[in-house]
Design an enzyme around this catalytic site. Structure first.
Site, PDB file in Angstrom:
ATOM      1  CG  ASN A   1      -7.251   0.934  -0.483  1.00 25.19           C
ATOM      2  OD1 ASN A   1      -7.555  -0.011  -1.206  1.00 25.19           O
ATOM      3  ND2 ASN A   1      -6.107   1.566  -0.575  1.00 25.19           N
TER       4      ASN A   1
ATOM      5  CG  ASP B   1      -1.987   0.995   1.248  1.00 25.47           C
ATOM      6  OD1 ASP B   1      -2.400   1.411   0.155  1.00 25.47           O
ATOM      7  OD2 ASP B   1      -2.453   1.370   2.346  1.00 25.47           O
TER       8      ASP B   1
ATOM      9  CG  HIS C   1      -6.133   4.798  -1.726  1.00 23.65           C
ATOM     10  ND1 HIS C   1      -5.052   4.349  -1.007  1.00 23.65           N
ATOM     11  CD2 HIS C   1      -6.030   4.237  -2.948  1.00 23.65           C
ATOM     12  CE1 HIS C   1      -4.327   3.564  -1.777  1.00 23.65           C
ATOM     13  NE2 HIS C   1      -4.892   3.475  -2.967  1.00 23.65           N
TER      14      HIS C   1
END
Ligand code: G3H
Ligand code: 13P
Ligand code: ZN
Length: 313
Positions: free
Chosen positions: A254, A82, A211
């Site tokens: 995410n 990540d 994200h």
């Protein structure tokens, strides 16, 4: 089944109108909780390791724990880096068996972002590893993702086609109003679905990543505040917005902060109610259980990937 890449996951998720959950992992209990939820819901999983997680836990430990999860569960699991912030970090992850990496060069001007991303893609693809890149800047206050609100910028749809065709990346993280951490919106939550729609039209069938997509559930924040914590104004992305994004081009969502919140709420409650207990298994057990239930809920009601593990075979 060994660790898998995200390639088939995203093909199936795109076609099926669902998203794969990408969960940040830092310790054994969290990995067990996510994987237990995945087993119960028969869901594919992405377990992702940030630079902060590497520093905290040592990547070798995390890799071995994830390998144990693969053996234990038999699920299709991708191990993802990540926010890799350099070619060297991505190379290290690839050399050490990660099946997917993110190169986050979004803080650089477009040409520099393209140059670094291209280099990672070339190295990764030669080794069968998939690459996520980022265009646009998310706000956030995480250790290695340190972008002030005023520096964040939405993704410019006019740049995405050129970026993806020149870099040959496998998926693209875009900025449409989400941000890292537990304080995402000062007023009403708002995402720029118009940008997502434009990107979707410009890049047909291309997987998009979101994200900063925790929902910051009120029940966990409430428990934290009730048992000695202080998180006034914590707010996340409403679940229905994530569900909508998952039916569109978003194939990877995410989630880190929600794991932390569920874990912390359970620990605070347990220790407040059992002040004499000091065996860590007694308070980590309920935390693991809380994370498991939270992840199950996401898989079924938000991501829509429950029951989809077999599609990856
Ligand atoms: O994208 C940010 C993740 O929440 C990782 O956070 O750098 O504190 O591990 P971290
Ligand atoms: P959250 O802070 O919303 O959980 O976002 C996590 C993330 O984007 C990890 O890369
Ligand atoms: Zn992120």
């Amino acid at each position: 089944m060994p660790l898998v890449t995200t390639k088939k996951m995203f093909e199936k998720a795109y076609a099926g109108g669902y998203a794969i959950g990408a969960f940040n992992v830092n310790n054994m209990e969290t990995i067990q909780a996510i994987v237990e939820a995945g087993k119960l819901e028969n869901a594919p999983l992405i377990l992702q390791v940030s630079a902060g997680a590497r520093r905290y836990a040592n990547p070798t430990y995390l890799k071995k724990l994830v390998e144990a999860a693969v053996i234990d569960s038999g699920l299709p699991i991708a191990l993802h880096l990540d926010h890799g912030n350099s070619f060297e970090l991505c190379k290290d992850a690839i050399d050490n068996g990660f099946t997917s990496v993110m190169i986050d060069a979004s803080k650089y001007p477009l040409e520099e972002n393209i140059r670094i991303t291209e280099k990672v893609v070339e190295y990764a693809h030669e080794r069968g590893v998939t690459v996520e890149a980022e265009l646009g800047k998310l706000a956030g206050i995480e250790d290695d993702v340190n972008v002030a609100d005023e520096d964040s910028t939405f993704t410019n749809p006019d740049e995405v086609y050129e970026f993806v065709s020149r870099t040959n990346c496998d998926s693209l993280a875009i900025a449409i109003g989400t941000s890292h951490g537990a304080y995402k919106f000062k007023g009403e939550p708002r995402l720029r679905f118009d940008i997502l729609e434009k990107v979707e039209k410009l890049l047909p069938n291309f997987p998009i990543v979101l994200h900063g997509a925790s929902s910051v559930p009120e029940n966990y924040v409430g428990i934290i505040n009730q048992y000695g914590g202080s998180m006034p104004g914590a707010k996340g992305v409403p679940e229905e917005m994530l569900r909508k994004a998952a039916t569109m081009a978003v194939c990877k969502i995410n989630i880190d902060s929600d794991l932390r919140l569920a874990f912390t709420a359970a620990i605070r409650k347990y220790l407040a109610e059992n002040p004499s207990h000091f065996d860590l298994r007694q308070y980590l057990g309920p935390s693991r259980e809380a994370v498991k239930e939270m992840v199950r809920h996401k898989l079924v009601n938000v991501l829509g990937c429950a029951g989809k593990a077999h599609e990856m075979l």
